[in-house]
Design a protein around this motif. Structure first.
Motif, PDB file in Angstrom:
ATOM      1  N   LEU A 226       0.835  -1.200   0.000  1.00  0.00           N
ATOM      2  CA  LEU A 226       0.000   0.000   0.000  1.00  0.00           C
ATOM      3  C   LEU A 226       0.873   1.255   0.000  1.00  0.00           C
ATOM      4  O   LEU A 226       0.580   2.234  -0.690  1.00  0.00           O
ATOM      5  N   ALA A 227       1.940   1.222   0.799  1.00  0.00           N
ATOM      6  CA  ALA A 227       2.849   2.365   0.860  1.00  0.00           C
ATOM      7  C   ALA A 227       3.513   2.605  -0.494  1.00  0.00           C
ATOM      8  O   ALA A 227       3.675   3.755  -0.924  1.00  0.00           O
ATOM      9  N   LEU A 228       3.890   1.529  -1.178  1.00  0.00           N
ATOM     10  CA  LEU A 228       4.493   1.659  -2.501  1.00  0.00           C
ATOM     11  C   LEU A 228       3.510   2.294  -3.482  1.00  0.00           C
ATOM     12  O   LEU A 228       3.884   3.190  -4.255  1.00  0.00           O
ATOM     13  N   CYS A 229       2.269   1.829  -3.448  1.00  0.00           N
ATOM     14  CA  CYS A 229       1.241   2.416  -4.327  1.00  0.00           C
ATOM     15  C   CYS A 229       1.067   3.901  -4.025  1.00  0.00           C
ATOM     16  O   CYS A 229       0.897   4.718  -4.942  1.00  0.00           O
ATOM     17  N   LEU A 230       1.110   4.243  -2.728  1.00  0.00           N
ATOM     18  CA  LEU A 230       0.987   5.647  -2.335  1.00  0.00           C
ATOM     19  C   LEU A 230       2.182   6.457  -2.849  1.00  0.00           C
ATOM     20  O   LEU A 230       2.026   7.595  -3.313  1.00  0.00           O
ATOM     21  N   ALA A 231       3.386   5.881  -2.766  1.00  0.00           N
ATOM     22  CA  ALA A 231       4.584   6.575  -3.258  1.00  0.00           C
ATOM     23  C   ALA A 231       4.488   6.833  -4.759  1.00  0.00           C
ATOM     24  O   ALA A 231       4.794   7.942  -5.234  1.00  0.00           O
TER      25      ALA A 231
END
Length: 419
Positions: A226-231
């Protein structure tokens, strides 16, 4: 003009020693690598007691000395930068003051001092380097950690790949997969920010970001995914917003609608949302821990149990947490609950105000400055990861040092060093 003033002017106008700047840069990079807790921690200590080895405690003394030297050599720059983030200063000081009511006063004093020095290091980063240099330094740090983790996972799977639980998931140079995933999500954000800062090496940094995204996938961490998608969404969103008013309006509209729909789904059907993400409704047992910890926080709401002391007091309140959950819980797995356990509600309020102020400063640079690619995305990632990991107020911790540096840098006027 006094004799002292004359000498000071002469010292300022003297030519700088050429090798000092690269040396300082290298030292800062080395300290960031140490603060990642990579390799040395898993080799020398256990996750339950990450400071168990004497070397892991003693090695920070030179780091504190270097930080102090940086402040002494440029005292006004360091002081003026520090005064721009008063809430973070108060929060850091409160960690030491909490020794007055701590379950273990001597441990709180020692760990509180470590937290203060970590904060000081973040301030030193902000005061000594431009945004361009700082973003490059951060991106290089995560790239080294990513390459090291990939090499360890391929060459020494017994050390760098989970063998008992989460079999096959890569954990790289850390104790467990979620840390690798979070670090590589931060790394992808840093590499994308570096691509925006260094036009000549844009393709290289895009390639490194893709590599770090692959490392997130190998960790199998859902929060990190999820954090990667947000980045990725953050970098793309900022780029589109800057293409013109129409794009800006569209992106802001989509962000508001998307955030509202996500909040609605999590409110009306949280279990279905978690299952869709591949997570059980207890977030791998985290909600069971949180339910018990909320009761512990309610027992000491205004003071907490002292910074760094709650989990160390084996036969203190933590004993009942481990009895009720039936496993040796090492942390709260939530940055906000961890802060409440250490400092009570006042600490959580200070942390929330510090985070919100930093976030709004980053949003204020949405339409200008390449630093926004790092600052805004990083602050958003810290907020997301703090929901399932204890990543706030970490002594000798990379995330806290970077949070302080980013917050302080954002608080500086761009014309006077926040460039």
């Amino acid at each position: 003009m006094t004799d002292f003033s004359v000498r000071l002017d002469r010292w300022r106008s003297a030519p700088r020693i050429g090798f000092l700047r690269p040396l300082e840069y290298g030292l800062a990079l080395l300290i960031l690598l140490l603060m990642s807790q990579a390799l040395l921690g898993p080799l020398l200590a256990s996750e339950a007691d990450p400071e168990g080895a004497t070397l892991l405690r003693v090695m920070w003394l030179p780091v504190y000395a270097i930080t102090a030297i940086w402040f002494v050599t440029r005292p006004m720059a360091g002081l003026s930068t520090a005064l721009r983030i008063p809430l973070i200063l108060i929060l850091s000081a409160l960690c030491m003051v909490s020794m007055m009511w701590s379950l273990d006063p001597s441990m709180t004093l020692r760990r509180g001092f470590a937290l203060v020095m970590t904060t000081a290091f973040g301030i030193a980063l902000a005061s000594r380097w431009s945004w361009r240099d700082l973003v490059g330094m951060i991106a290089i740090t995560f790239a080294i950690l990513g390459v090291g983790s990939a090499m360890a996972s391929l060459a020494a799977p017994g050390f760098a790949v989970h063998q008992d639980i989460h079999v096959g998931a890569w954990k790289g140079l850390w104790w467990e997969k979620n840390t690798l995933g979070a670090m590589m999500a931060f790394g992808a954000a840093a590499s994308l920010a570096a691509a925006a800062q260094f036009d000549r090496h844009r393709l290289l940094w895009w390639g490194i970001a893709a590599f770090e995204a692959g490392m997130v996938l190998m960790s199998t961490s859902k929060t990190a995914l999820l954090a990667l998608c947000l980045a990725l969404a953050g970098a793309i969103g900022i780029a589109l917003v800057r293409r013109g008013f129409g794009f800006a309006t569209l992106m802001i509209f989509l962000a508001v609608v998307g955030g509202g729909m996500l909040a609605l789904v999590l409110t009306l059907a949280p279990m279905a949302a978690l299952e869709a993400l591949g997570r059980d409704a207890t977030l791998t047992g985290r909600t069971d821990i949180w339910a018990v910890l909320i009761g512990q926080i309610a027992a000491a709401p205004w003071t907490g149990y002292g910074y760094g002391a709650y989990w160390a007091a084996e036969y203190g309140p933590v004993f009942w947490v481990r009895q009720q959950t039936q496993w040796p819980v090492p942390t709260a797995h939530n940055g906000w609950l961890e802060t409440a356990l250490a400092l009570g509600i006042p600490g959580v309020v200070l942390m929330a105000l510090s985070y919100t102020a930093t976030l709004f400063r980053a949003l204020a640079r949405l339409f200008r400055g390449r630093e926004t690619y790092w600052a805004l995305t990083f602050i958003a990632l810290v907020g997301l990861i703090s929901l399932t990991e204890s990543n706030l107020l970490q002594r000798n911790g990379l995330t806290w040092a970077l949070f302080v540096a980013t917050s302080a840098k954002l608080a500086m006027p761009r014309r006077s060093g926040g460039r």
